[in-house]
Design an enzyme around this catalytic site. Structure first.
Site, mmCIF file in Angstrom:
data_model
loop_
_atom_site.group_PDB
_atom_site.id
_atom_site.type_symbol
_atom_site.label_atom_id
_atom_site.label_comp_id
_atom_site.label_asym_id
_atom_site.label_seq_id
_atom_site.Cartn_x
_atom_site.Cartn_y
_atom_site.Cartn_z
ATOM 1 N N ARG A 3 -74.885 -12.063 62.556
ATOM 2 C CA ARG A 3 -74.120 -12.825 61.565
ATOM 3 C C ARG A 3 -72.852 -12.063 61.181
ATOM 4 O O ARG A 3 -72.784 -10.845 61.343
ATOM 5 C CB ARG A 3 -74.960 -13.063 60.297
ATOM 6 C CG ARG A 3 -76.247 -13.835 60.539
ATOM 7 C CD ARG A 3 -77.103 -13.839 59.272
ATOM 8 N NE ARG A 3 -78.342 -14.552 59.460
ATOM 9 C CZ ARG A 3 -78.525 -15.843 59.202
ATOM 10 N NH1 ARG A 3 -77.519 -16.563 58.727
ATOM 11 N NH2 ARG A 3 -79.693 -16.417 59.413
ATOM 12 N N CYS B 15 -60.381 9.295 53.700
ATOM 13 C CA CYS B 15 -59.337 8.293 53.561
ATOM 14 C C CYS B 15 -58.010 8.839 54.026
ATOM 15 O O CYS B 15 -57.543 9.837 53.496
ATOM 16 C CB CYS B 15 -59.225 7.845 52.107
ATOM 17 S SG CYS B 15 -57.869 6.706 51.790
ATOM 18 N N PHE C 160 -69.337 -7.502 57.536
ATOM 19 C CA PHE C 160 -70.800 -7.609 57.484
ATOM 20 C C PHE C 160 -71.345 -8.116 58.823
ATOM 21 O O PHE C 160 -72.188 -9.019 58.870
ATOM 22 C CB PHE C 160 -71.246 -8.501 56.332
ATOM 23 C CG PHE C 160 -70.935 -7.921 54.983
ATOM 24 C CD1 PHE C 160 -71.649 -6.833 54.496
ATOM 25 C CD2 PHE C 160 -69.920 -8.451 54.203
ATOM 26 C CE1 PHE C 160 -71.362 -6.287 53.244
ATOM 27 C CE2 PHE C 160 -69.628 -7.914 52.953
ATOM 28 C CZ PHE C 160 -70.350 -6.828 52.474
ATOM 29 N N VAL C 161 -70.822 -7.521 59.895
ATOM 30 C CA VAL C 161 -71.239 -7.916 61.239
ATOM 31 C C VAL C 161 -72.572 -7.230 61.535
ATOM 32 O O VAL C 161 -72.626 -6.087 61.980
ATOM 33 C CB VAL C 161 -70.174 -7.523 62.279
ATOM 34 C CG1 VAL C 161 -70.568 -8.048 63.659
ATOM 35 C CG2 VAL C 161 -68.806 -8.062 61.876
ATOM 36 N N ARG C 162 -73.635 -7.958 61.256
ATOM 37 C CA ARG C 162 -74.988 -7.414 61.404
ATOM 38 C C ARG C 162 -75.955 -8.525 61.784
ATOM 39 O O ARG C 162 -75.827 -9.665 61.318
ATOM 40 C CB ARG C 162 -75.490 -6.797 60.089
ATOM 41 C CG ARG C 162 -74.564 -5.809 59.412
ATOM 42 C CD ARG C 162 -75.101 -5.467 58.034
ATOM 43 N NE ARG C 162 -74.195 -4.647 57.261
ATOM 44 C CZ ARG C 162 -74.355 -4.393 55.969
ATOM 45 N NH1 ARG C 162 -75.398 -4.905 55.325
ATOM 46 N NH2 ARG C 162 -73.488 -3.631 55.323
#
Length: 289
Positions: free
Chosen positions: A276, A121, A271-273
């Site tokens: 979708r 981070c 959640f680009v998988r």
């Protein structure tokens, strides 16, 4: 696309439990994590934990994200200190500004509680969220992208994750143009480091500068930033600084990431998988939304 760098992977002994017995000791491929100290005019600016390799790109992306440079024209030289073969060589990078350019590190020092940025981070050293909002000029409308280009963005990450395939221990980031063509991609143990390397490569190539209006001709301009893992506040901040209007993440976003995307005019997809994704902000950039 960045070439494979052998310094990013090392072997360590391991014994595996099969579910019934321990297997004989063997060598396991692990992602390398080492410190990189950035110096400006001989003075230490920050130390970050990173995967060795492409340190110039990492430094330039970091400097742009922190508002210390606007583009490649602000830079003079970037060189590792010491000599090859010496202990620790390659872990200190000296940045010299271009003639007539003054890089003022004091605002950055004032907003961090120390000089170490971990690979996990880059934002936790900040004193307040408002420090991060400084200099994030909102992005103008456009361009309009095909949702299919966004849906395929994280697939392009898998194509370049050669060290991840060997170790399972690194993140990746990639910049794409409006047609989904790959402009730059890098891996690193830190998500924010991978993004800095991508942005730094684009700066050094003369493709982008900070906080400028997007050009009328968007050919080969970065329009989409794809990242592995979650999308944090700092990932959005780096996209805004680099004037990249769409961010696509494999995993979830944090609340602060969504808030900054809404405020700064960034289209955030998560959640680009598997073809979708979810859209949290500025869906007007996606055709048919």
């Amino acid at each position: 696309m960045a070439p494979a760098d052998a310094r990013g992977v090392a072997s360590k002994p391991v014994r595996r439990w099969s579910g019934a017995t321990f297997q004989p000791t063997e060598n396991d491929a692990l992602a390398v994590e080492e410190p990189l100290e950035l110096r400006v005019n001989g003075e230490s600016l920050v130390t970050t934990m990173r995967t060795p390799g492409h340190d110039r790109e990492l430094a330039v992306g970091f400097l742009l994200a922190e508002g210390l440079i606007r583009g490649a024209e602000d830079l003079g030289t970037l060189a590792h200190c010491g000599r090859p073969g010496e202990e620790g060589w390659g872990n200190v990078l000296e940045v010299t500004p271009a003639p007539g350019v003054f890089l003022d590190p004091e605002p950055l020092r004032a907003t961090r509680r120390g000089t170490l940025t971990t690979s996990a981070c880059g934002v936790c050293g900040r004193r307040s969220v408002e420090d991060l909002l400084t200099g994030c000029t909102p992005l103008p409308p456009g361009p309009v992208l095909s949702p299919f280009a966004v849906a395929r963005a994280t697939e392009r990450l898998r194509d370049v994750q050669r060290n991840f395939a060997r170790t399972g221990g690194v993140h990746a980031a990639a910049a794409l143009d409006t047609e989904g063509r790959l402009l730059a991609a890098f891996e690193d143990v830190g998500r924010h480091n991978a993004v800095d390397k991508v942005v730094g490569a684009l700066v050094l190539a003369g493709t982008l500068r900070a906080n400028l209006a997007r050009p009328a001709d968007l050919t080969r301009q970065p329009a989409l930033l794809a990242v592995s893992g979650r999308v944090s506040f700092e990932i959005i901040q780096k996209a805004v600084r680099a004037r990249i209007p769409v961010v696509a993440g494999v995993s979830a976003a944090t609340t602060l990431a969504v808030d900054l995307a809404l405020r700064s005019g960034v289209t955030l997809a998560t959640f680009v998988r598997d073809g979708r994704f979810n859209v949290h902000s500025h869906a007007e950039r996606l055709a048919g939304a």
